[in-house]
Design a protein around this motif. Structure first.
Motif, PDB file in Angstrom:
ATOM      1  N   GLY A  12       0.815  -1.219   0.000  1.00  0.00           N
ATOM      2  CA  GLY A  12       0.000   0.000   0.000  1.00  0.00           C
ATOM      3  C   GLY A  12       0.845   1.264   0.000  1.00  0.00           C
ATOM      4  O   GLY A  12       0.516   2.257  -0.658  1.00  0.00           O
ATOM      5  N   GLY A  13       1.941   1.260   0.746  1.00  0.00           N
ATOM      6  CA  GLY A  13       2.827   2.421   0.777  1.00  0.00           C
ATOM      7  C   GLY A  13       3.461   2.710  -0.577  1.00  0.00           C
ATOM      8  O   GLY A  13       3.594   3.872  -0.977  1.00  0.00           O
ATOM      9  N   ALA A  16       0.826   4.259  -2.833  1.00  0.00           N
ATOM     10  CA  ALA A  16       0.639   5.667  -2.476  1.00  0.00           C
ATOM     11  C   ALA A  16       1.786   6.520  -3.016  1.00  0.00           C
ATOM     12  O   ALA A  16       1.560   7.629  -3.526  1.00  0.00           O
ATOM     13  CB  ALA A  16       0.524   5.810  -0.965  1.00  0.00           C
ATOM     14  N   PHE A  20       1.505   9.545  -5.674  1.00  0.00           N
ATOM     15  CA  PHE A  20       2.061  10.861  -5.351  1.00  0.00           C
ATOM     16  C   PHE A  20       2.948  11.366  -6.484  1.00  0.00           C
ATOM     17  O   PHE A  20       2.842  12.516  -6.908  1.00  0.00           O
ATOM     18  CB  PHE A  20       2.842  10.781  -4.036  1.00  0.00           C
ATOM     19  CG  PHE A  20       3.536  12.062  -3.680  1.00  0.00           C
ATOM     20  CD1 PHE A  20       2.807  13.147  -3.208  1.00  0.00           C
ATOM     21  CD2 PHE A  20       4.905  12.179  -3.814  1.00  0.00           C
ATOM     22  CE1 PHE A  20       3.440  14.330  -2.883  1.00  0.00           C
ATOM     23  CE2 PHE A  20       5.555  13.356  -3.484  1.00  0.00           C
ATOM     24  CZ  PHE A  20       4.823  14.444  -3.021  1.00  0.00           C
TER      25      PHE A  20
END
Length: 95
Positions: A12-13, A16, A20
């Protein structure tokens, strides 16, 4: 135990972070337009593949080639998939 959500072996990181970077490069107002274009392209590709499959099947039937074998193979593959899902359903991938 803490389970991490993964999609295509990306956490998930990492997703993200990629989002970004995409917002920084393209801007927030362009992302929906890009996603819409990608969606249309994928739909066109899927339609083209289905048309090719249909033409191959139609041509095979016109030349007297038995195409019922493919449906039997598909049924067997679906059965194997279901059996595999039942067998590995409770097994989770651990990092």
């Amino acid at each position: 135990m803490i389970q991490h959500a993964t999609f295509l072996f990306i956490s998930g990181g990492e997703i993200a972070f990629i989002l970004f970077i995409a917002i920084m490069v393209f801007g927030a107002d362009k992302l929906p337009e890009i996603a819409r274009g990608l969606g249309k392209g994928m739909r066109t590709l899927k339609d083209a593949t289905n048309d090719i499959k249909h033409e191959i099947t139609k041509s095979a039937e016109n030349h007297g080639i038995d195409t019922s074998m493919t449906s039997d193979i598909k049924k067997e593959l679906d059965q194997v998939k279901e059996d595999l899902e039942d067998f590995t359903g409770s097994v989770k991938r651990k990092l």
